[in-house]
Design a protein around this motif. Structure first.
Motif, PDB file in Angstrom:
ATOM      1  N   PHE A   1      23.849  21.054  59.330  1.00 35.64           N
ATOM      2  CA  PHE A   1      23.906  22.010  59.446  1.00 35.64           C
ATOM      3  C   PHE A   1      23.673  23.272  60.498  1.00 35.64           C
ATOM      4  O   PHE A   1      23.366  23.073  61.376  1.00 35.64           O
ATOM      5  CB  PHE A   1      22.846  22.259  58.853  1.00 35.64           C
ATOM      6  CG  PHE A   1      22.273  21.497  56.979  1.00 35.64           C
ATOM      7  CD1 PHE A   1      22.770  22.296  56.139  1.00 35.64           C
ATOM      8  CD2 PHE A   1      21.126  20.836  57.355  1.00 35.64           C
ATOM      9  CE1 PHE A   1      22.768  21.365  54.999  1.00 35.64           C
ATOM     10  CE2 PHE A   1      20.609  20.427  56.245  1.00 35.64           C
ATOM     11  CZ  PHE A   1      21.815  20.375  54.572  1.00 35.64           C
TER      12      PHE A   1
ATOM     13  N   ARG B   1      15.899   7.608  49.610  1.00 31.06           N
ATOM     14  CA  ARG B   1      17.018   7.144  50.590  1.00 31.06           C
ATOM     15  C   ARG B   1      17.616   8.615  51.663  1.00 31.06           C
ATOM     16  O   ARG B   1      18.140   9.683  51.169  1.00 31.06           O
ATOM     17  CB  ARG B   1      18.419   7.640  49.252  1.00 31.06           C
ATOM     18  CG  ARG B   1      17.853   6.220  48.742  1.00 31.06           C
ATOM     19  CD  ARG B   1      18.439   6.211  47.085  1.00 31.06           C
ATOM     20  NE  ARG B   1      17.717   6.846  46.544  1.00 31.06           N
ATOM     21  CZ  ARG B   1      18.620   7.540  45.181  1.00 31.06           C
ATOM     22  NH1 ARG B   1      19.612   7.378  44.840  1.00 31.06           N
ATOM     23  NH2 ARG B   1      18.296   8.264  44.817  1.00 31.06           N
TER      24      ARG B   1
ATOM     25  N   LYS C   1      22.705  16.178  51.792  1.00 31.09           N
ATOM     26  CA  LYS C   1      21.994  15.832  52.399  1.00 31.09           C
ATOM     27  C   LYS C   1      20.592  16.013  52.705  1.00 31.09           C
ATOM     28  O   LYS C   1      19.272  15.968  52.445  1.00 31.09           O
ATOM     29  CB  LYS C   1      22.815  16.182  53.684  1.00 31.09           C
ATOM     30  CG  LYS C   1      22.023  15.945  55.304  1.00 31.09           C
ATOM     31  CD  LYS C   1      22.125  14.569  56.216  1.00 31.09           C
ATOM     32  CE  LYS C   1      20.999  14.796  56.694  1.00 31.09           C
ATOM     33  NZ  LYS C   1      21.181  13.680  57.252  1.00 31.09           N
ATOM     34  N   ALA C   2      20.739  17.888  51.824  1.00 30.42           N
ATOM     35  CA  ALA C   2      19.907  18.741  51.435  1.00 30.42           C
ATOM     36  C   ALA C   2      18.949  17.774  50.184  1.00 30.42           C
ATOM     37  O   ALA C   2      17.565  18.248  50.307  1.00 30.42           O
ATOM     38  CB  ALA C   2      20.463  20.274  50.570  1.00 30.42           C
ATOM     39  N   GLN C   3      19.856  17.555  49.220  1.00 28.10           N
ATOM     40  CA  GLN C   3      18.823  16.519  48.094  1.00 28.10           C
ATOM     41  C   GLN C   3      18.438  15.638  48.740  1.00 28.10           C
ATOM     42  O   GLN C   3      17.061  15.282  48.772  1.00 28.10           O
ATOM     43  CB  GLN C   3      19.918  16.454  47.173  1.00 28.10           C
ATOM     44  CG  GLN C   3      20.152  17.184  46.371  1.00 28.10           C
ATOM     45  CD  GLN C   3      21.396  16.928  45.382  1.00 28.10           C
ATOM     46  OE1 GLN C   3      21.066  16.616  44.640  1.00 28.10           O
ATOM     47  NE2 GLN C   3      22.463  17.577  46.064  1.00 28.10           N
ATOM     48  N   THR C   4      18.778  14.523  49.739  1.00 33.18           N
ATOM     49  CA  THR C   4      18.110  13.873  50.777  1.00 33.18           C
ATOM     50  C   THR C   4      16.739  13.906  50.893  1.00 33.18           C
ATOM     51  O   THR C   4      16.110  13.437  51.658  1.00 33.18           O
ATOM     52  CB  THR C   4      18.544  13.231  51.301  1.00 33.18           C
ATOM     53  OG1 THR C   4      18.924  13.672  52.549  1.00 33.18           O
ATOM     54  CG2 THR C   4      19.982  12.022  49.844  1.00 33.18           C
ATOM     55  N   LEU C   5      16.851  15.277  51.902  1.00 39.02           N
ATOM     56  CA  LEU C   5      15.757  16.012  52.321  1.00 39.02           C
ATOM     57  C   LEU C   5      14.297  16.352  51.760  1.00 39.02           C
ATOM     58  O   LEU C   5      13.848  17.536  51.963  1.00 39.02           O
ATOM     59  CB  LEU C   5      16.197  16.352  53.113  1.00 39.02           C
ATOM     60  CG  LEU C   5      17.558  16.954  54.477  1.00 39.02           C
ATOM     61  CD1 LEU C   5      17.805  16.827  55.624  1.00 39.02           C
ATOM     62  CD2 LEU C   5      16.394  15.488  55.166  1.00 39.02           C
ATOM     63  N   GLY C   6      14.747  16.609  50.475  1.00 37.06           N
ATOM     64  CA  GLY C   6      13.470  16.839  49.149  1.00 37.06           C
ATOM     65  C   GLY C   6      13.788  18.287  48.282  1.00 37.06           C
ATOM     66  O   GLY C   6      12.820  18.546  48.273  1.00 37.06           O
ATOM     67  N   ALA C   7      14.968  19.529  49.396  1.00 38.49           N
ATOM     68  CA  ALA C   7      15.521  20.290  48.275  1.00 38.49           C
ATOM     69  C   ALA C   7      15.410  20.210  46.693  1.00 38.49           C
ATOM     70  O   ALA C   7      16.061  19.148  46.243  1.00 38.49           O
ATOM     71  CB  ALA C   7      16.950  20.919  49.153  1.00 38.49           C
ATOM     72  N   ASN C   8      14.855  21.445  46.329  1.00 40.42           N
ATOM     73  CA  ASN C   8      15.672  21.854  44.679  1.00 40.42           C
ATOM     74  C   ASN C   8      16.564  22.539  44.770  1.00 40.42           C
ATOM     75  O   ASN C   8      16.939  23.122  45.949  1.00 40.42           O
ATOM     76  CB  ASN C   8      14.379  22.327  44.329  1.00 40.42           C
ATOM     77  CG  ASN C   8      13.765  23.663  44.582  1.00 40.42           C
ATOM     78  OD1 ASN C   8      14.605  24.153  45.558  1.00 40.42           O
ATOM     79  ND2 ASN C   8      12.363  23.325  44.791  1.00 40.42           N
TER      80      ASN C   8
ATOM     81  N   ARG D   1       7.985  24.435  48.245  1.00 36.21           N
ATOM     82  CA  ARG D   1       9.496  24.374  46.509  1.00 36.21           C
ATOM     83  C   ARG D   1      10.162  25.356  47.359  1.00 36.21           C
ATOM     84  O   ARG D   1      10.710  25.945  46.174  1.00 36.21           O
ATOM     85  CB  ARG D   1       8.476  24.041  45.847  1.00 36.21           C
ATOM     86  CG  ARG D   1       7.710  22.233  45.818  1.00 36.21           C
ATOM     87  CD  ARG D   1       8.676  21.268  46.318  1.00 36.21           C
ATOM     88  NE  ARG D   1      10.091  21.295  44.980  1.00 36.21           N
ATOM     89  CZ  ARG D   1      10.354  20.795  45.786  1.00 36.21           C
ATOM     90  NH1 ARG D   1      10.642  20.023  46.593  1.00 36.21           N
ATOM     91  NH2 ARG D   1      11.570  20.221  44.380  1.00 36.21           N
TER      92      ARG D   1
ATOM     93  N   LEU E   1      11.572  21.781  53.463  1.00 31.26           N
ATOM     94  CA  LEU E   1      11.910  21.199  51.721  1.00 31.26           C
ATOM     95  C   LEU E   1      10.877  20.512  50.909  1.00 31.26           C
ATOM     96  O   LEU E   1      10.280  21.492  49.683  1.00 31.26           O
ATOM     97  CB  LEU E   1      13.455  20.948  52.458  1.00 31.26           C
ATOM     98  CG  LEU E   1      14.451  22.028  52.222  1.00 31.26           C
ATOM     99  CD1 LEU E   1      15.818  21.048  52.224  1.00 31.26           C
ATOM    100  CD2 LEU E   1      14.579  23.097  51.766  1.00 31.26           C
ATOM    101  N   ARG E   2      10.532  19.973  51.404  1.00 28.56           N
ATOM    102  CA  ARG E   2       9.567  19.349  50.813  1.00 28.56           C
ATOM    103  C   ARG E   2       7.600  20.497  51.037  1.00 28.56           C
ATOM    104  O   ARG E   2       7.593  20.004  49.748  1.00 28.56           O
ATOM    105  CB  ARG E   2       8.890  17.778  51.390  1.00 28.56           C
ATOM    106  CG  ARG E   2       9.634  16.827  50.637  1.00 28.56           C
ATOM    107  CD  ARG E   2      10.313  15.326  51.580  1.00 28.56           C
ATOM    108  NE  ARG E   2      10.707  15.653  52.252  1.00 28.56           N
ATOM    109  CZ  ARG E   2       9.695  15.849  53.981  1.00 28.56           C
ATOM    110  NH1 ARG E   2       8.531  14.525  53.866  1.00 28.56           N
ATOM    111  NH2 ARG E   2      10.406  15.732  55.388  1.00 28.56           N
TER     112      ARG E   2
ATOM    113  N   GLY F   1      17.599  11.683  46.495  1.00 22.74           N
ATOM    114  CA  GLY F   1      16.502  12.332  46.512  1.00 22.74           C
ATOM    115  C   GLY F   1      16.278  11.574  47.496  1.00 22.74           C
ATOM    116  O   GLY F   1      16.660  10.898  48.527  1.00 22.74           O
ATOM    117  N   PRO F   2      14.210  11.926  47.880  1.00 21.93           N
ATOM    118  CA  PRO F   2      14.187  11.638  49.288  1.00 21.93           C
ATOM    119  C   PRO F   2      13.987  10.482  49.561  1.00 21.93           C
ATOM    120  O   PRO F   2      13.413  10.282  50.983  1.00 21.93           O
ATOM    121  CB  PRO F   2      13.012  12.898  49.814  1.00 21.93           C
ATOM    122  CG  PRO F   2      12.526  13.202  48.724  1.00 21.93           C
ATOM    123  CD  PRO F   2      13.761  13.691  46.948  1.00 21.93           C
TER     124      PRO F   2
END
Lengths: 277, 273
Positions: free
Chosen positions: A85, A75, B170-177, A104, A100-101, A72-73
């Motif tokens: 990317f 960490r 990485k995408a998850q740590t940036l807050g992606a669903n 949604r 992304l934040r 999650g964000p």
């Protein structure tokens, strides 16, 4: 401020015990380096901090709250490779976190919030020395620039903990020294703790406030399966580095003598080596 | 110098590239001349004038019975079916491939099924299609879809597997669903690979199209060559085959060009520069 607490964590894959009896208290704003030989489980430990893998036993908490079972964000992470990317430009890679934040549903921002994200990203990219490459794609960047980009991308999300998995291992020595300098500067500026896996001891002592060594203590053939690695050394780097305060390194004018008290005993909850001496 | 180190320069490359085409033409012309010398009415290897006549008849003059220019009518009918079939297969393949590639739950439900379905020989299903959806356009388009889509799905699943796992973390740590990972991280990286996959499947798509047209149709390139086969009309068949080949080549080239225009990062990432 973020304290990480690791309580009696074990990691097993089937019969194979990889890590055992891991207990750690990591103070807020620490820069911890995990070192050890290949296959000692230091990367596995980092993956558990990231929630990429879950401990078989034990518990990891951040500020007293158990880790979420998925990444999650809170960490951030930088890997040795594939952190950025390839289909996004340098600017797009760093803006992605805000997008992304902020959205949604679409994962994209428009209008003033887009401009805001763009400006924030450009400012951070300027700070890591990539302001000349905003519209390039990662494949057009050198390895050192790609890792700078990966750091900016992770930091824009303001993580409480930044996890680094051998982030500078693939870089040439000269480039590596530059990125080390940047890394230390970022640690001073951003309110986060850092946990870094490295196989390079000098890198560990060069950057960290604390170096933790993992190794197997039982190495007989019949023991290898059922005994994992544990923490064999836990060293506070001396002279003490404190986040946000100048680092005088080995400059003799600022180096305390062995009998002086530690510079800032409140910063560490562990016994200070100066006291022990 | 060792042979493995000898590289052609630009002009030599061009000569070498043209050589096999030229050799084929010469061989044909020679064979044709020999047969025509023996029997001026020979139909198997007609001469260039016969081709010119046939092309003139098929591509430039309206047909006496229908008033249509046959080559264009055939080309239009075939391309409509082909493009419709490929478009449906690509859209469905993308949807199912993304679902199965990204979501372990969807993969458990879809992957074994798709693997089994992809083993069904599409042409064996053709009679069923004719019975169920009739002899019209739908059966031909469906055949292309059935023939091409399972391969596309499996290919896209593998391509998604090949994306570094670090990217998803990485995408998850940036807050992606899950949804934003799908549309912002995976989809843009999979689209150029889908285009590669379609290029590789152009051959099979044409195969299924021509088979369906040969069996039951009233227009189309495949229909025409199987129709005139009854009269041994090589002067029509060979230009049609060349035309089909050219169309296929142009589609492949067009997809390649569209890919590098729409995804400039893809070539760079692939060649690592």
């Amino acid at each position: 401020m973020t304290a990480i607490s690791v309580k009696n964590v074990w990691k097993e894959y089937g019969e194979q015990v990889v890590l055992e009896r891991i207990n750690l208290e990591i103070a807020p704003r620490s820069f911890v380096a995990l070192v050890g030989p290949s296959g000692c489980g230091k990367t596995t430990f980092l993956r558990m901090l990231l929630s990429e893998e879950l401990p078989t036993r034990g518990e990891i908490t951040i500020d007293g709250v158990p880790l979420s079972p998925e990444p999650g964000p809170d960490r951030g992470v930088v890997f040795q490779r594939y952190s950025v990317f390839p289909h996004l430009t340098v600017l797009g890679n760093v803006m992605l976190g805000a997008e992304l934040r902020g959205s949604r549903l679409l994962g994209r921002l428009f209008g003033s919030s887009h401009r805001q994200a763009r400006d924030d990203a450009a400012a951070l990219l300027d700070a890591v020395g990539l302001s000349h490459a905003l519209d390039k794609y990662p494949a057009q960047l050198s390895g050192g620039m790609q890792q700078r980009l990966a750091l900016a991308q992770a930091l824009i999300a303001r993580p409480k903990v930044l996890l680094l998995d051998e982030p500078f291992g693939a870089l040439d020595p000269g480039i590596r020294a530059d990125v080390h300098k940047l890394m230390r500067q970022l640690w001073h500026q951003h309110p986060m703790s850092v946990v870094m896996v490295t196989h390079d001891l000098s890198e560990a002592f060069h950057l960290a406030t604390r170096v933790i060594a993992f190794d197997r203590t039982r190495t007989l053939p019949e023991e290898r399966l059922r005994y994992g690695a544990c923490i064999t050394n836990d060293i506070d780097v001396w002279p003490k580095r404190v986040a946000g305060q100048p680092d005088f390194g080995r400059d003799p004018a600022h180096l305390p003598s062995r009998d002086d008290p530690a510079l800032d005993p409140g910063q560490s909850d562990r016994d200070d080596p100066a006291d022990a001496a | 110098m060792r042979l493995i180190n000898r590289r052609p320069d630009r002009s030599l490359w061009l000569i070498l590239a043209v050589l096999p085409f030229l050799a084929l033409l010469i061989a044909y012309a020679a064979g044709s001349a020999v047969r025509l010398a023996e029997n001026p009415a020979d139909k198997l290897l007609p001469g260039l004038t016969a081709f010119a006549d046939a092309i003139d008849r098929m591509a430039l003059e309206p047909d006496k019975r229908t008033g249509d220019i046959l080559l264009w009518v055939d080309t239009g009918a075939s391309l409509t079916r082909l493009v419709a079939g490929i478009a449906i297969a690509a859209a469905g393949g993308l949807l199912v491939g993304m679902l199965a590639g990204l979501l372990p739950l969807a993969r458990a439900a879809l992957s074994p099924f798709v693997t089994v379905v992809s083993m069904v020989p599409p042409l064996a299903v053709l009679p069923i299609l004719f019975i169920v959806v009739g002899l019209g356009e739908a059966s031909k388009i469906t055949l292309i879809v059935i023939g091409v889509m399972p391969g596309l799905i499996r290919d896209l699943m593998l391509k998604i597997d090949d994306l570094p796992r670090q990217q998803l973390i990485k995408a998850q740590t940036l807050g992606a669903n899950s949804w934003t990972i799908a549309i912002r991280v995976v989809l843009p990286q999979i689209l150029p690979r889908l285009m590669d996959s379609i290029r590789l499947n152009l051959g099979p798509a044409w195969l299924f199209l021509i088979s369906a047209e040969a069996i039951a149709s009233e227009s189309g390139l495949g229909y025409r060559i199987f129709l005139v086969r009854r009269y041994l009309a090589m002067d029509v068949i060979l230009p049609y085959v060349a035309w089909i080949t050219l169309l296929c080549f142009l589609m492949d080239w067009g997809l390649r060009a569209a890919q590098s225009r729409a995804f400039p990062w893809f070539d760079r990432a692939r060649t690592g520069q």
